[in-house]
Design an enzyme around this catalytic site. Structure first.
Site, PDB file in Angstrom:
ATOM      1  N   GLY A 189      42.598  27.058  35.607  1.00 47.20           N
ATOM      2  CA  GLY A 189      43.217  28.443  35.950  1.00 47.20           C
ATOM      3  C   GLY A 189      43.954  28.532  37.222  1.00 47.20           C
ATOM      4  N   ALA A 190      45.061  29.240  37.345  1.00 50.66           N
ATOM      5  CA  ALA A 190      45.860  29.219  38.466  1.00 50.66           C
ATOM      6  C   ALA A 190      45.116  29.703  39.763  1.00 50.66           C
ATOM      7  CB  ALA A 190      47.011  30.197  38.192  1.00 50.66           C
ATOM      8  N   HIS A 191      44.223  30.405  39.480  1.00 55.35           N
ATOM      9  CA  HIS A 191      43.460  30.871  41.097  1.00 55.35           C
ATOM     10  C   HIS A 191      42.460  29.968  41.197  1.00 55.35           C
ATOM     11  CE1 HIS A 191      41.365  33.642  43.743  1.00 55.35           C
ATOM     12  NE2 HIS A 191      42.622  34.637  43.488  1.00 55.35           N
ATOM     13  N   PRO A 192      42.420  29.597  42.798  1.00 60.41           N
ATOM     14  CA  PRO A 192      41.502  28.877  43.548  1.00 60.41           C
ATOM     15  C   PRO A 192      39.898  29.305  42.888  1.00 60.41           C
ATOM     16  CG  PRO A 192      43.228  29.389  45.176  1.00 60.41           C
ATOM     17  CD  PRO A 192      43.270  30.003  43.784  1.00 60.41           C
TER      18      PRO A 192
END
Length: 552
Positions: free
Chosen positions: A79-82
């Site tokens: 996913g794009a989020h850390p």
């Protein structure tokens, strides 16, 4: 009763069955109020907000983390989020009657239980951090899930709770305590993630690497790379591209909105973006936002337009929503996105039904609503008229010197108006409480004593409500007097009507005090109420006469 907010972030934003199962664990915990579930497919992340008493919140958080551990497999997560774990982060935030220290204690309770019962490595962060290098979440999460196995093998990264070994399926969890954090994304008219990252580097507290004339990073005497700080403290920011929106965003965390505001960051973002040929098109809030943060933004933009902030709360929010572009990607519903609105639920009661419905109910053969609610309504009308005079005076050419005074008068009047509207319902509720106490059983001496105690307590409450209305009526009459003396001469009649309504509120409230006093068995309390009501009513009559004397 103290209240705690909890905002766990889970590494699942696409499978509705998993998201619903986690949310159901929270909603099914007695005492916990599920407030918001915010999922993103591109970030592959869900932010859940709930609140309640401390014990209920800790139990709900544990159940949610347990469910996420069972249902989320981090070996398959992208996913794009850390992120570093199935439950990536779980912060506690103080609300009503709670402190940050309370939340630190809760973080340790939950961390110990998650580590022991679920076998998950737990790092304490924020105000709960046991080590200074673990205070910031990005420092703990550096390298994300992919670096976790190597990190856990190093002694300096042994977790605070749970096993010091890599658990592939669930990863690790950060549990902590902090003040309210606003998760917020600012939209740019570009697909270029690198440009968004450059803007973020200018704004965030950590700033960017210092570079020499050749563009090479500058290294300090200790061998570390030097950084140039950004424009704002308590701001974490980065840049990413969101495919579903077709645009790049600044992804921001305002870790203390009292230090750095939404509107300050938004305006600065527009400046920095313009230097790169970009334009800010709007923004989106992730999860819930405190009411005060949006009101502050609304006031900022109203003042920038030369308008008064002494307007209804809804108007101040409207200015914020428009100015920050919060409805660009999806409609922004204040009832769903503002923390205080979500916790108190959908507006109910007499004051929310509209004037015709209120008057219809008032006219029926029921004791509530009655004269006490009408007295409060008269007070609300008086305060609204005082606010109107202040707003008219603020915007009138030639009254520039009086603007600060008129703005402050308007803000006070708006606040009192809202309090009067709550009194409309409080009066009816206090009378109902007396009736409920009288219905209590009295078959035994113990039951009879408890009934007598409950009746006395409810009766004192039935007196306190009109006493407060009477006190507010005096405040409102003082505002009406100022509005008449300092405001627009053409609005003198409106100030006069405000005075008449304010006096009606005072007289009506005094009547309700008088009729309820005989219900009290504690004569000392009754006599004190009677003296206070008499003094307030005499003050109200004196000011009302002054308002009337200055009328047109």
């Amino acid at each position: 009763m103290s209240l705690i907010e909890c905002v766990p972030n889970f590494s699942e934003g696409r499978d509705r069955s998993v998201i619903d199962a986690i949310a159901a664990e929270i909603a099914g915990t007695e005492g916990a109020a599920l407030l918001d579930v915010d999922s993103g497919a591109a970030t592959h992340r869900t932010v859940i907000t709930f609140a309640g008493p401390p014990d209920a919140v800790v139990e709900a958080a544990f159940r949610a983390i347990r469910c996420a551990t069972e249902r989320i497999d981090m070996t398959r997560h992208q996913g794009a989020h850390p992120r570093m774990g199935a439950t990536d982060v779980c912060p506690f935030i103080p609300m009503q009657g709670a402190t940050l220290e309370d939340c630190v204690d809760l973080s340790r309770q939950l961390g110990r239980r998650v580590g022991a019962e679920l076998g998950i490595p737990v790092y304490l962060y924020g105000a709960a951090a046991a080590r200074p290098e673990r205070r910031l979440l990005p420092d703990i999460r550096k390298g994300e899930y992919e670096a976790l196995e190597d990190k856990l093998a190093r002694p300096e990264w042994a977790p605070d709770f749970g096993p010091a070994r890599f658990v592939p399926k669930s990863g690790a969890t950060a549990i902590g305590a902090r003040e309210f954090l606003i998760a917020w994304n600012i939209n740019l008219n570009s697909r270029d993630q690198r440009l968004a990252a450059r803007v973020a580097a200018e704004l965030r507290e950590s700033g960017k690497l210092r570079r020499d004339a050749k563009g090479q990073p500058v290294t300090g005497a200790d061998g570390t790379r030097e950084r140039a700080p950004g424009r704002f403290r308590e701001l974490q920011a980065g840049g990413w591209y969101i495919e579903e929106y077709g645009r790049a965003q600044l992804t921001c965390n305002l870790t203390d909105p009292k230090v750095t505001s939404l509107h300050a960051v938004f305006d600065a973002c527009r400046e920095e973006a313009a230097r790169l040929g970009l334009r800010v098109t709007g923004s989106e809030l992730v999860g819930l936002v405190p009411l005060e943060a949006l009101l502050a933004a609304g006031d900022h933009y109203l003042r920038a337009q030369g308008r008064t902030t002494g307007v209804p709360e809804s108007e101040r929010l409207h200015a914020a929503i428009l100015s920050l572009g919060l409805s660009e990607l999806a409609p922004f519903d204040p009832q769903q996105k503002i923390l205080e609105y979500r916790y108190r639920g959908v507006p109910a009661g007499l004051s929310s039904r509209g004037l015709p419905a209120f008057l219809d109910e008032l006219s029926l053969d029921s004791p509530t609503p009655g004269g006490g609610s009408v007295a409060a309504l008269c007070g609300a009308l008086a305060a609204a008229l005082a606010a109107m005079v202040a707003a008219l005076s603020f915007s009138k050419k030639g009254f520039e010197a009086a603007r600060p005074a008129m703005e402050e008068l308007g803000r006070q009047a708006q606040s009192i108006k809202d309090a009067f509207l709550e009194d409309v319902d409080r009066d009816a509720s206090s009378f109902d409480a007396v009736l409920s106490a009288r219905r209590l059983p009295k078959a035994t001496p113990a039951e009879s004593a408890e009934r007598d105690r409950a009746i006395e307590e409810a009766s004192q409450g039935a007196v306190r409500v009109p006493i407060r209305v009477l006190s507010r009526a005096v405040q409102t009459l003082e505002l009406a007097l100022r509005a008449g003396r300092e405001g627009l001469p053409e609005a003198a009649s409106d100030a006069g009507v405000a005075g008449a309504c304010g006096l009606a509120a005072a007289e009506g409230a005094a009547l309700n005090v008088r009729i309820n006093l005989p219900l009290l068995t504690d004569r000392g309390v009754a006599n004190a109420f009677e003296r206070e009501a008499h003094e307030l009513l005499e003050r109200a009559r004196t000011i009302a006469e002054q308002v009337r004397a200055q009328g047109p």
